[in-house]
Design a protein around this motif. Sequence first.
Motif, PDB file in Angstrom:
ATOM      1  N   LEU A  59      39.684 -17.770  20.755  1.00 49.27           N
ATOM      2  CA  LEU A  59      38.899 -16.571  20.474  1.00 49.27           C
ATOM      3  C   LEU A  59      39.546 -15.331  21.094  1.00 49.27           C
ATOM      4  CD1 LEU A  59      35.236 -17.887  20.960  1.00 49.27           C
ATOM      5  CD2 LEU A  59      36.292 -17.140  18.813  1.00 49.27           C
ATOM      6  N   VAL A  60      39.925 -15.442  22.368  1.00 48.93           N
ATOM      7  CA  VAL A  60      40.522 -14.302  23.069  1.00 48.93           C
ATOM      8  C   VAL A  60      41.907 -13.991  22.514  1.00 48.93           C
ATOM      9  CG1 VAL A  60      41.373 -13.475  25.300  1.00 48.93           C
ATOM     10  CG2 VAL A  60      39.180 -14.670  25.162  1.00 48.93           C
ATOM     11  N   ALA A  65      45.746 -10.349  19.841  1.00 48.54           N
ATOM     12  CA  ALA A  65      46.773 -10.125  18.822  1.00 48.54           C
ATOM     13  C   ALA A  65      46.486  -8.849  18.036  1.00 48.54           C
ATOM     14  CB  ALA A  65      46.839 -11.324  17.884  1.00 48.54           C
ATOM     15  N   GLU A  66      45.208  -8.570  17.791  1.00 49.67           N
ATOM     16  CA  GLU A  66      44.842  -7.362  17.051  1.00 49.67           C
ATOM     17  C   GLU A  66      45.218  -6.103  17.814  1.00 49.67           C
ATOM     18  OE1 GLU A  66      40.719  -7.486  16.049  1.00 49.67           O
ATOM     19  OE2 GLU A  66      40.861  -9.369  14.919  1.00 49.67           O
ATOM     20  N   SER A  67      44.939  -6.087  19.123  1.00 51.97           N
ATOM     21  CA  SER A  67      45.205  -4.871  19.903  1.00 51.97           C
ATOM     22  C   SER A  67      46.669  -4.735  20.307  1.00 51.97           C
ATOM     23  CB  SER A  67      44.316  -4.843  21.154  1.00 51.97           C
ATOM     24  OG  SER A  67      44.620  -5.928  22.014  1.00 51.97           O
ATOM     25  N   SER A 283      43.993  -5.362  27.242  1.00 52.31           N
ATOM     26  CA  SER A 283      43.855  -6.004  25.935  1.00 52.31           C
ATOM     27  C   SER A 283      42.731  -7.039  25.949  1.00 52.31           C
ATOM     28  CB  SER A 283      45.180  -6.676  25.546  1.00 52.31           C
ATOM     29  OG  SER A 283      45.036  -7.444  24.372  1.00 52.31           O
ATOM     30  N   ILE A 284      42.657  -7.815  27.031  1.00 56.60           N
ATOM     31  CA  ILE A 284      41.612  -8.835  27.148  1.00 56.60           C
ATOM     32  C   ILE A 284      40.240  -8.185  27.263  1.00 56.60           C
ATOM     33  CG2 ILE A 284      40.692 -10.656  28.662  1.00 56.60           C
ATOM     34  CD1 ILE A 284      43.671 -11.266  29.375  1.00 56.60           C
ATOM     35  N   ASP A 289      34.929  -6.573  24.936  1.00 55.28           N
ATOM     36  CA  ASP A 289      33.942  -5.510  24.722  1.00 55.28           C
ATOM     37  C   ASP A 289      33.439  -5.455  23.290  1.00 55.28           C
ATOM     38  OD1 ASP A 289      33.845  -4.588  27.302  1.00 55.28           O
ATOM     39  OD2 ASP A 289      35.368  -3.037  27.029  1.00 55.28           O
ATOM     40  N   GLN A 290      34.113  -6.133  22.383  1.00 57.94           N
ATOM     41  CA  GLN A 290      33.747  -6.063  20.977  1.00 57.94           C
ATOM     42  C   GLN A 290      32.510  -6.920  20.689  1.00 57.94           C
ATOM     43  OE1 GLN A 290      37.077  -6.485  18.253  1.00 57.94           O
ATOM     44  NE2 GLN A 290      38.507  -5.784  19.829  1.00 57.94           N
TER      45      GLN A 290
END
Length: 335
Positions: A59-60, A65-67, A283-284, A289-290
């Motif tokens: 999940l993390v 990878a997105e950020s 990044s983590i 926070d999303q």
Amino acid sequence: MNNPCTHARPMARMATAIGLALALSGAASAVMAEEFPNKPLRMVVGFAPGGGADIVARLVGAKMAESLGQQVVIENRAGATGTIAADNVARSPADGYSLFLGSQSTMVVAPSLFPTLPFKPEKDFAPVSQVVTMPLILVVNPALVNARTVQELTDHIRKSGDGTLSYASSGQGGPQHIAGELYAHKVGTKVTHVPYKGESAAIADVLGGHVPYMFANLPVALPHISSGKLRPLAITSLKRDPKAPQIPTLAESGFKDFEVSTWYGVFAPANTPRPVVDKLSRSIRTALDQGDMQAKLGEQGFTIVGSDSAAFTRFVGAELPRWSVLIRDIGIKPE
């Protein structure tokens, strides 16, 4: 007579050189962090796919990878309470591209059980961020043990005789093992520990009727509790968990101050440049926070922490002596 200036000049030149070297090093680190990452990262997990650690890593890693703009490949290296995976990352280049999803079983318990480990958590790793924490839950296979409360399981263990009954865990030295031994210690009766290479294998044997009970990670156990295949007796936090408020704590069930929770956090090799560690940490925390991430982790039974590197470093430093004393007092030895 010696002229003080003749000594002062070389010292001044040395100080200037040192200052220049430090400035260049800092500049290089800053540039490296700005360019980082320019290739895929890997996050090594010390347990088999399907367990709590694997769920968190995937999940993390997907959100990181997105950020970061680069894929985070999850690599499972199960065995030896996560120490095989930890050693692999400790020996990797300190460039931020190799990360370890560690837990207290590897980073604070294993050093007390195995003094000859090839790595030292406090020296060979740079803590990046504590990701989540969660309680364990004591579950039984109702087809094997007709216990509905901790007291009924305790009575069943005592009647079975020393060592006759067994419990499963995801591996020696993990929080499930510690919780199982602490419970047996408080019950006052020997129970046989059956370690597995990962939680999926352990809970599969409890579900299959090969082992009667275990302390499982809450997110892994909840689906089987909902289906009725496992019966929950208590959780190992001092307060009831809002995700399962109907389940009492061990402390409420006659075992005062019983607390064994598990946590997962991301570590990089020691000497990874501070700007890179900070970028990974951000990044983590951005991922955590999303809203969709919080919902997914919450559904799995996790409580989000999302600490920065400094806070996580202080936390690990405080955990090491606490678990060392607990292991010594219970008398847990390597099997």
